[in-house]
Scaffold this motif. Sequence first.
Motif, short mmCIF file in Angstrom:
data_model
loop_
_atom_site.label_atom_id
_atom_site.label_comp_id
_atom_site.label_asym_id
_atom_site.label_seq_id
_atom_site.Cartn_x
_atom_site.Cartn_y
_atom_site.Cartn_z
N THR A 48 15.76 25.84 25.59
CA THR A 48 14.56 26.68 25.03
C THR A 48 14.55 26.98 23.57
N LEU A 49 13.48 26.64 22.88
CA LEU A 49 13.36 26.67 21.52
C LEU A 49 12.80 28.24 21.11
N SER A 50 13.43 28.68 20.10
CA SER A 50 13.00 30.23 19.72
C SER A 50 14.02 30.27 18.36
N ASN A 51 12.98 30.76 17.51
CA ASN A 51 13.69 31.35 16.15
C ASN A 51 13.98 32.86 16.14
N ARG A 57 21.32 35.64 25.96
CA ARG A 57 21.44 33.99 26.05
C ARG A 57 21.44 33.21 24.70
N GLY A 93 12.20 21.70 32.57
CA GLY A 93 12.89 21.79 30.96
C GLY A 93 14.02 21.82 30.72
N VAL A 146 19.44 30.64 22.26
CA VAL A 146 18.18 29.64 22.32
C VAL A 146 18.52 28.65 21.10
N LEU A 147 17.72 27.67 21.24
CA LEU A 147 17.89 26.70 20.09
C LEU A 147 16.98 27.25 18.81
#
Lengths: 418, 521
Positions: free
Chosen positions: B515-518, B105, B512, B107-108
């Motif tokens: 989704t944030l993720s680095n 997927r 929501g 993610v941001l």
Amino acid sequence: MKKLLSLVLFITMTSVIYAGGYRVSVQGQRAIAMGHTGVAVVNSAELVFFNPAGLVYLENKLNVSVGASGIFTDVIYQNEEFGTSFETDNSVGTPLNLYASYKVNDWMSVGLGVYTPYGSEVTWPTDWSGSHLVNNIDLAAIFVQPTVSFKLSDHFSIGGGPIYVTGSVNFNRNLNRTLSDIDGNRANVTIDDSGVNNWGWTIGAMFNPVENLRVGFNYRSEIILEAEGGDATFTNVPNSPAVPFANGSTNFNAELPLPAELTVGLSYEYKKWLFAFDYNRQYWDVYESLDIDFTNTPTGPDSVNPRNYKNSSVYRFGLQYQATEKITLRAGYYRDETPVQPGFFAPETPRNDSDGFSGGLSFAVTPKLAIDASFFYLRFDEVDASYDSYLENGQSVPFGGTYKSSAFAPGLGLTYKM
Amino acid sequence: MIKNIKYLAVLALGLVACEPEFDNPIEESATITSGEADFSNYVALGNSLTAGFADGALYITGQENSFPNILSKQLALVGGGEFTQPLMADNAGGFSNDPVTFPTRFVLAFDAEGNPGPARYTGAAPSTDFTVNLGSSFNNMGVPGAKSYHLAAPGYGNAAGVAVGLANPYFARFASSPDATVIADAIAQNPTFFSLWIGNNDILGYATSGGVGEDHNVTNNLDPTTYGGDDITNNNVFASVYNDLIGALTANGAKGVVLNLPDVTSLPFFTTVPNNALVLDEATAASLTGFFQAVVGIVTAQVAGTGAPLAQAQALASQYAFTFNAGPNRFLIKTEVTTTNPLGVRQMTEEELLLLTIDQAALAQGYGSVVLTPEVLQVLGILQAGGTPTAEQGALVIAAISGIEDADALDAQELMAISTARDSFNATIAGLAAANELAFYDVASDLAQAANGGIPFDGGVITSQFVTGGGFSLDGVHPTPRAHALVTNGIISAIQDTYGANIPTVNPGEFGTVTLSNEVN
């Protein structure tokens, strides 16, 4: 003795209920049975809490009262628009009280009390729809109060003493309504601190204008619990520089006020009957906002939660009847007005106006030793209420619904006099 | 002792009596009702939208936030039963046996400068194997990628056919047999209530490929087994398939809700990169204008060189006299090379769209206008000095023109093909809903509202703005959980209107967005 005291402290630590904001009126078995009246009732060492001035009128040299209640509380919530309903799963509170007084001479008595007038334990289902406000809270404050009482005449006495408070808090909530990690686990924070200590004081006066009539006055000071450097633990925070918090522990600072309380009342004895009335004024307006500052972020409080409590009143009525030589019966009623204003109904202290009904009895096992039993039932009206000060991107997002609470507390105690 | 037991009984009674109880508990509410519908066995049919596909992948939390799953929880208040879903193995998305075609997927993520952008999640590798059949059918029969006719296509769930493009890996996970059809597996569950949202991919594949596929309303090909993935389904084929699906679903008297097809061109996938994103300063604008004056000269000379009259050559070449101004300018787009447009290039028109997947770095380097190399600049210098470039030098200038490729844009003709098909499909859906007395949710108008001002909720406004609008996940096509909540409420409203039910809605603010993720390497 030291061991016993720490045991007592331990038990009281875990023994809290929500009530009157987070005021918990269970400071003596005999008083509870009489609607928690007592500012003008000279009956037992429970006076250490209710009115130190009255201790000096106790007939016996040594008076000891210990007691405990089991408090069963329950709050239900529903929102008809969204079809949601939730119920708290609070553990049973078992607050304990310990009072003793000793008549040094005819005009002076000394005393000691350990009691828990403030506390709150509310456990909502984790991630329920109000989880951005609270998942669970456990708040406790133990008061230790040495006391001295002086008889100025048969008509008038004064008393008082310092209060040492040690408090603890454990509070968990989700960071907001939607933030979660990659697996959808909601980001949340737990703040935890104990050994939050401070000092306060209490002072009382008793006036006996005629035989059988007593008038009492008592004032307990406001005490601010200042948690500094408590543990704040963040969980399920997504790994992203866009979130100002990271998983793991940091520290927090916060303040929680335990408001001042003024009580005036009277009692009148007629043959085998005793009637008592107490009026409490609780100065809740000190509770303006619950602000939490996480120390790893640079400036200011990170979580500002306006409360805007107002001062509130409680009207208490109690009746005692000496049924037999050995048995004394008691009953009481009180009306407890909420300090919570419309639009500030936060689910961590879901509290509206309530009616308290109480009863109990004492059984004199020997002339020196009596068993005291009490119960009270706190009945709350069903209320449609909301908390409107939660902000999302600067916009108010009210959280509301219908709440109904109840509290039921049977208790047992011992009174010893010598 | 007996006395004590009595007291205990009284005490126990007291405890029970003290339990708080509402005057009108939701569980026993007389006003919350299913009306004429029976929600005890709800089966959802559709494509990625029904499956809960988001952020370019199917993953567990996306499935949990699919509108059918959200709806099933509300239906549980009015007699709805258990709602099962073919949950993926993880929240990374993608398939372990083909992670190239089916990657994880989006993610941001935030780069070193703090700029947000979608990126493929790398915190975990795909762990779902589409050859592992889950061994049962599910209430959520949504199959990502399915077109209308796929629901009735035998073999669509044959895992062996996935690699050769004959089958769908998502359906392979729960097809009852290799030659099962989605509709037959749905009917076999004896649904009392169904939702059907199908047809989006009959257009979307064409749109997201920039219109490179065939429009079978033009070819009049009525055999869907010959259709490619990027084609537009023929209107009559759609009507026939849809009619069969509704017929099968309602055969045993089941009630249901159908949803129409939103305008795909209002999706962030097509609206995020504007066609006038060629932002120039005054000097660059002037030099580009000058460049095309040179082009006009070169083309005039070339055409005149073939023996055409000068005036005619000038007239033909003048179409390339593009002028540029400081600020935003529309890109140039490639078109068919014809005698009237010998260079095969023109400026984009206002309504034409660029795809989200266009190479933005290339745009910054001159893709969509002119790629100016030192050699080209040298030729321009010769022209400015009044010199005459050689034929080779002239060709160099012409070659520097870099129009947008067809696959990166939807031109006016393609947009027309899309809207013609959609109008026809939607007429079919609305007509069959009315004829079969089914609930009908005009989700197209809600999406138009999201794209055009937004839909308010308790925490703000939901719009179609990419990343920040709250309505669309990071693939620019599929909705966020919050948008699934909106769709749920729209369906509830339609059910209430048609069947006289009264069902509590959900609060979109509790759902929501991206989704944030680095964890993106």
